[in-house]
Design a protein around this motif. Sequence first.
Motif, PDB file in Angstrom:
ATOM      1  N   TYR A   1       0.867  -1.371   0.131  1.00 57.86           N
ATOM      2  CA  TYR A   1       0.071   0.004  -0.116  1.00 57.86           C
ATOM      3  C   TYR A   1       0.790   1.316   0.166  1.00 57.86           C
ATOM      4  O   TYR A   1       1.914   1.511   0.874  1.00 57.86           O
ATOM      5  CB  TYR A   1      -0.812  -0.058   1.319  1.00 57.86           C
TER       6      TYR A   1
ATOM      7  N   TYR B   1      -0.625  12.170   0.349  1.00 56.68           N
ATOM      8  CA  TYR B   1      -1.258  13.525   1.008  1.00 56.68           C
ATOM      9  C   TYR B   1      -0.901  14.762   0.875  1.00 56.68           C
ATOM     10  O   TYR B   1       0.298  14.964   0.260  1.00 56.68           O
ATOM     11  CB  TYR B   1      -1.197  13.059   2.634  1.00 56.68           C
TER      12      TYR B   1
ATOM     13  N   GLN C   1      -6.086  12.965   1.674  1.00 57.98           N
ATOM     14  CA  GLN C   1      -5.461  12.053   0.683  1.00 57.98           C
ATOM     15  C   GLN C   1      -5.881  12.526  -0.744  1.00 57.98           C
ATOM     16  O   GLN C   1      -6.995  12.764  -1.080  1.00 57.98           O
ATOM     17  CB  GLN C   1      -6.212  10.597   1.238  1.00 57.98           C
TER      18      GLN C   1
ATOM     19  N   TYR D   1      -4.320   6.802  -3.862  1.00 58.77           N
ATOM     20  CA  TYR D   1      -3.540   5.894  -3.124  1.00 58.77           C
ATOM     21  C   TYR D   1      -3.449   4.476  -3.883  1.00 58.77           C
ATOM     22  O   TYR D   1      -4.159   4.438  -5.139  1.00 58.77           O
ATOM     23  CB  TYR D   1      -4.386   5.405  -1.912  1.00 58.77           C
TER      24      TYR D   1
ATOM     25  N   MET E   1      -3.053   0.120  -3.859  1.00 60.24           N
ATOM     26  CA  MET E   1      -3.254  -1.116  -3.107  1.00 60.24           C
ATOM     27  C   MET E   1      -2.073  -2.120  -3.431  1.00 60.24           C
ATOM     28  O   MET E   1      -1.782  -3.216  -2.959  1.00 60.24           O
ATOM     29  CB  MET E   1      -4.475  -1.735  -2.751  1.00 60.24           C
TER      30      MET E   1
ATOM     31  N   ASP F   1      -9.526  11.946  -1.257  1.00 66.75           N
ATOM     32  CA  ASP F   1     -10.327  12.836  -1.128  1.00 66.75           C
ATOM     33  C   ASP F   1     -10.241  14.056  -2.158  1.00 66.75           C
ATOM     34  O   ASP F   1     -11.205  14.871  -2.331  1.00 66.75           O
ATOM     35  CB  ASP F   1     -10.362  13.335   0.449  1.00 66.75           C
TER      36      ASP F   1
ATOM     37  N   PHE G   1       3.198  14.625   1.528  1.00 62.78           N
ATOM     38  CA  PHE G   1       3.476  13.446   2.196  1.00 62.78           C
ATOM     39  C   PHE G   1       3.077  12.252   1.105  1.00 62.78           C
ATOM     40  O   PHE G   1       2.040  12.073   1.173  1.00 62.78           O
ATOM     41  CB  PHE G   1       3.096  13.272   3.327  1.00 62.78           C
TER      42      PHE G   1
ATOM     43  N   SER H   1       2.484   1.343   3.544  1.00 60.91           N
ATOM     44  CA  SER H   1       2.538   0.331   4.587  1.00 60.91           C
ATOM     45  C   SER H   1       2.032  -1.095   4.218  1.00 60.91           C
ATOM     46  O   SER H   1       1.820  -1.246   3.115  1.00 60.91           O
ATOM     47  CB  SER H   1       1.021   0.876   5.604  1.00 60.91           C
TER      48      SER H   1
END
Lengths: 113, 111
Positions: free
Chosen positions: A31, A35, A45, A48, A50, A59, A90, A94
Motif C-alpha cells: 500500500y 497526502y 488523501q 492511493y 493497494m 478525497d 507527503f 504500509s
Amino acid sequence: EAQVTQNPRYLITVTGKKLTVTCSQNMNHEYMSWYRQDPGLGLRQIYYSMNVEVTDKGDVPEGYKVSRKEKRNFPLILESPSPNQTSLYFCASSLQGTNEKLFFGSGTQLSVL
Amino acid sequence: GQNIDQPTEMTATEGAIVQINCTYQTSGFNGLFWYQQHAGEAPTFLSYNVLDGLEEKGRFSSFLSRSKGYSYLLLKELQMKDSASYLCAVRDQTGANNLFFGTGTRLTVIP
C-alpha cells in the motif's frame, strides 16, 4: 534502513509547468498513498495504491495523477500546476492489514507561483 | 464519510500530564491511530487502538471507546521535546488501508 524517500524536499515552480514528485519505499509495502497538508485542513488523501497497477482516488484527486508500475515507486504528477496546489506533500506506505501503521516520507514543500 | 474532531491548540507545563481528545464519526471503523508531527517534519506513529480500553507505551497512553466514538492520547511527564502536533486518524472498513486524519492538535510545552 527502512524508509520512504521523497524527492525533492523543496520545489518552486510556475503555473502550468509539469512536475513530478518521486516516492520510493524499500520495505516491500503493498500500500502507498499521497497526502497534502494545508494549515487548518490537516492531511488529506490525494491518491492511493493497494498494489502494482492498482490506483484509486482519495478525497482531493483533482489536478493530480499517479502511477504504480513497480511496487517500490509511486510518483505524483502535476500535469499543469496551479497556485492552489501550493502545499506540503507527503508520501506514505504500509503493509496491507488493518493494524498496519503508515510510514511517511520526509515531505515535499511545493510552491506554485 | 468520516468526521474527526480534535482541539486545535493546547498548552501544558513541563513535567505535567496532558490529555488530547479526539471524537470521530465514521461509516465503518477499523482502528484508530495517533501520530506525532514536529513542525516541518513527517508524522511518526505513536499508538494504535482497535478494541476498547487503554494502551500504554512508556510516557504515552491511548484510550478508545468505540461506542462513544472517542479516543484520547495521554502524555505524562511532559518534556519540551513533546511540543508538536498530535494527529488522530481512523481507518475505515472499505477494504483499502486508508487512514483519515483529523486536523491535529498543536501542543506547546512551556517551562
